[in-house]
Design a protein around this motif. Structure first.
Motif, PDB file in Angstrom:
ATOM      1  N   UNK A   1       0.805  -1.218   0.000  1.00 23.80           N
ATOM      2  CA  UNK A   1       0.000   0.000   0.000  1.00 23.80           C
ATOM      3  C   UNK A   1       0.834   1.262   0.000  1.00 23.80           C
ATOM      4  N   UNK A   2       2.153   1.127  -0.015  1.00 26.98           N
ATOM      5  CA  UNK A   2       3.058   2.272   0.000  1.00 26.98           C
ATOM      6  C   UNK A   2       3.465   2.623  -1.435  1.00 26.98           C
ATOM      7  N   UNK A   3       2.473   2.997  -2.207  1.00 27.76           N
ATOM      8  CA  UNK A   3       2.651   3.317  -3.616  1.00 27.76           C
ATOM      9  C   UNK A   3       3.523   4.559  -3.772  1.00 27.76           C
ATOM     10  N   UNK A   4       4.430   4.498  -4.736  1.00 26.57           N
ATOM     11  CA  UNK A   4       5.290   5.646  -5.029  1.00 26.57           C
ATOM     12  C   UNK A   4       4.731   6.397  -6.237  1.00 26.57           C
ATOM     13  N   UNK A   5       4.365   7.660  -6.024  1.00 27.08           N
ATOM     14  CA  UNK A   5       3.866   8.519  -7.091  1.00 27.08           C
ATOM     15  C   UNK A   5       5.017   9.384  -7.588  1.00 27.08           C
ATOM     16  N   UNK A   6       5.299   9.313  -8.864  1.00 24.91           N
ATOM     17  CA  UNK A   6       6.447  10.011  -9.439  1.00 24.91           C
ATOM     18  C   UNK A   6       6.124  11.489  -9.612  1.00 24.91           C
ATOM     19  N   UNK A   7       6.925  12.325  -8.960  1.00 23.19           N
ATOM     20  CA  UNK A   7       6.790  13.777  -9.047  1.00 23.19           C
ATOM     21  C   UNK A   7       7.743  14.357 -10.084  1.00 23.19           C
ATOM     22  N   UNK A   8       8.899  13.718 -10.232  1.00 23.16           N
ATOM     23  CA  UNK A   8       9.917  14.211 -11.157  1.00 23.16           C
ATOM     24  C   UNK A   8      10.768  13.037 -11.609  1.00 23.16           C
TER      25      UNK A   8
ATOM     26  N   UNK B   1       0.642   6.127   2.215  1.00 24.87           N
ATOM     27  CA  UNK B   1       0.668   5.411   3.484  1.00 24.87           C
ATOM     28  C   UNK B   1       1.622   6.073   4.457  1.00 24.87           C
ATOM     29  N   UNK B   2       2.383   5.252   5.164  1.00 28.71           N
ATOM     30  CA  UNK B   2       3.307   5.766   6.175  1.00 28.71           C
ATOM     31  C   UNK B   2       4.551   6.380   5.556  1.00 28.71           C
ATOM     32  N   UNK B   3       4.716   6.220   4.264  1.00 28.65           N
ATOM     33  CA  UNK B   3       5.897   6.748   3.589  1.00 28.65           C
ATOM     34  C   UNK B   3       7.049   5.774   3.561  1.00 28.65           C
ATOM     35  N   UNK B   4       6.825   4.551   4.041  1.00 29.23           N
ATOM     36  CA  UNK B   4       7.885   3.543   4.035  1.00 29.23           C
ATOM     37  C   UNK B   4       8.160   3.101   2.607  1.00 29.23           C
ATOM     38  N   UNK B   5       9.415   3.098   2.224  1.00 26.68           N
ATOM     39  CA  UNK B   5       9.821   2.686   0.881  1.00 26.68           C
ATOM     40  C   UNK B   5      10.547   1.353   0.880  1.00 26.68           C
ATOM     41  N   UNK B   6      10.983   0.901   2.035  1.00 27.70           N
ATOM     42  CA  UNK B   6      11.762  -0.329   2.137  1.00 27.70           C
ATOM     43  C   UNK B   6      10.869  -1.486   2.576  1.00 27.70           C
TER      44      UNK B   6
ATOM     45  N   UNK C   1      10.973   0.379   6.815  1.00 30.82           N
ATOM     46  CA  UNK C   1      11.625   1.662   7.074  1.00 30.82           C
ATOM     47  C   UNK C   1      11.359   2.651   5.941  1.00 30.82           C
ATOM     48  N   UNK C   2      11.592   3.919   6.240  1.00 30.91           N
ATOM     49  CA  UNK C   2      11.403   4.975   5.240  1.00 30.91           C
ATOM     50  C   UNK C   2      12.349   4.775   4.059  1.00 30.91           C
ATOM     51  N   UNK C   3      13.576   4.375   4.322  1.00 29.43           N
ATOM     52  CA  UNK C   3      14.588   4.218   3.288  1.00 29.43           C
ATOM     53  C   UNK C   3      15.233   2.844   3.380  1.00 29.43           C
ATOM     54  N   UNK C   4      15.654   2.325   2.247  1.00 31.58           N
ATOM     55  CA  UNK C   4      16.431   1.084   2.230  1.00 31.58           C
ATOM     56  C   UNK C   4      17.842   1.312   2.775  1.00 31.58           C
TER      57      UNK C   4
ATOM     58  N   UNK D   1      16.064   2.633  13.264  1.00 31.78           N
ATOM     59  CA  UNK D   1      15.456   1.453  13.879  1.00 31.78           C
ATOM     60  C   UNK D   1      13.930   1.488  13.826  1.00 31.78           C
ATOM     61  N   UNK D   2      13.367   2.578  13.310  1.00 31.77           N
ATOM     62  CA  UNK D   2      11.904   2.724  13.306  1.00 31.77           C
ATOM     63  C   UNK D   2      11.305   1.997  12.106  1.00 31.77           C
ATOM     64  N   UNK D   3      10.413   1.066  12.399  1.00 30.96           N
ATOM     65  CA  UNK D   3       9.675   0.355  11.356  1.00 30.96           C
ATOM     66  C   UNK D   3       8.250   0.881  11.348  1.00 30.96           C
ATOM     67  N   UNK D   4       7.785   1.262  10.169  1.00 27.71           N
ATOM     68  CA  UNK D   4       6.453   1.846  10.025  1.00 27.71           C
ATOM     69  C   UNK D   4       5.387   0.795   9.744  1.00 27.71           C
ATOM     70  N   UNK D   5       5.823  -0.419   9.515  1.00 29.36           N
ATOM     71  CA  UNK D   5       4.906  -1.557   9.415  1.00 29.36           C
ATOM     72  C   UNK D   5       5.705  -2.823   9.687  1.00 29.36           C
TER      73      UNK D   5
END
Length: 151
Positions: free
Chosen positions: A81-88, A106-111, A115-118, A138-142
């Motif tokens: 559910x953490x779909x990435x919408x391309x802005x640029x 969603x929570x903004x998690x991409x990994x 986590x937010x980042x890989x 160390x924060x996991x958003x899901x």
């Protein structure tokens, strides 16, 4: 936009200075795609696209990649559910690397780890030539075990 639209430029000058988008795919049919968070500019992941994934991304503005491990197209967020919408979308000087800036639903998690980042670990370069890993996020958003039950 059919993937057959991507073709070789007529010259190096056209490739490097021209206005035609002519992505250069590797011998494996893939182009590297660096993904950054649109709001803060932080690199959140690196993935690969084949011509079909790139064409679908351009058409839908939803990040679509080629999964090398599963050997199939992968729409980012289709499971989590953490779909990435391309802005640029940008391309480097010789058009063999893409940089896309995304807003993530969603929570903004991409990994896939939640986590937010890989890029959540630093490589600790020891004075003696050794290297180790230090977790910096160390924060996991899901909970990945809940989201990816079928994987």
């Amino acid at each position: 936009m059919p993937s057959s639209q991507f073709h070789e430029p007529d010259s190096i000058d056209d490739l490097e200075e021209g206005g035609e988008f002519a992505p250069k795919f590797g011998s494996d049919g893939l182009i590297t795609c660096v993904v950054s968070d649109h709001a803060v500019g932080r690199v959140v992941m690196v993935a690969h696209m084949n011509a079909d994934a790139l064409a679908k991304t351009i058409e839908t503005r939803v990040a679509t990649y080629w999964s090398r491990s599963r050997q199939k197209l992968w729409v980012k967020g289709e499971t989590s559910g953490h779909t990435q919408y391309v802005e640029r979308m940008q391309v480097d000087c010789d058009q063999d690397v893409l940089l896309i800036s995304v807003t993530t639903a969603g929570s903004g998690a991409n990994c896939h780890t939640g986590r937010i980042s890989c890029f959540y670990r630093d490589v600790d370069l020891g004075a003696d030539g050794s290297a180790g890993l230090v977790t910096t996020d160390t924060i996991r958003h899901f909970d990945p075990s809940e989201v990816y039950k079928s994987d």
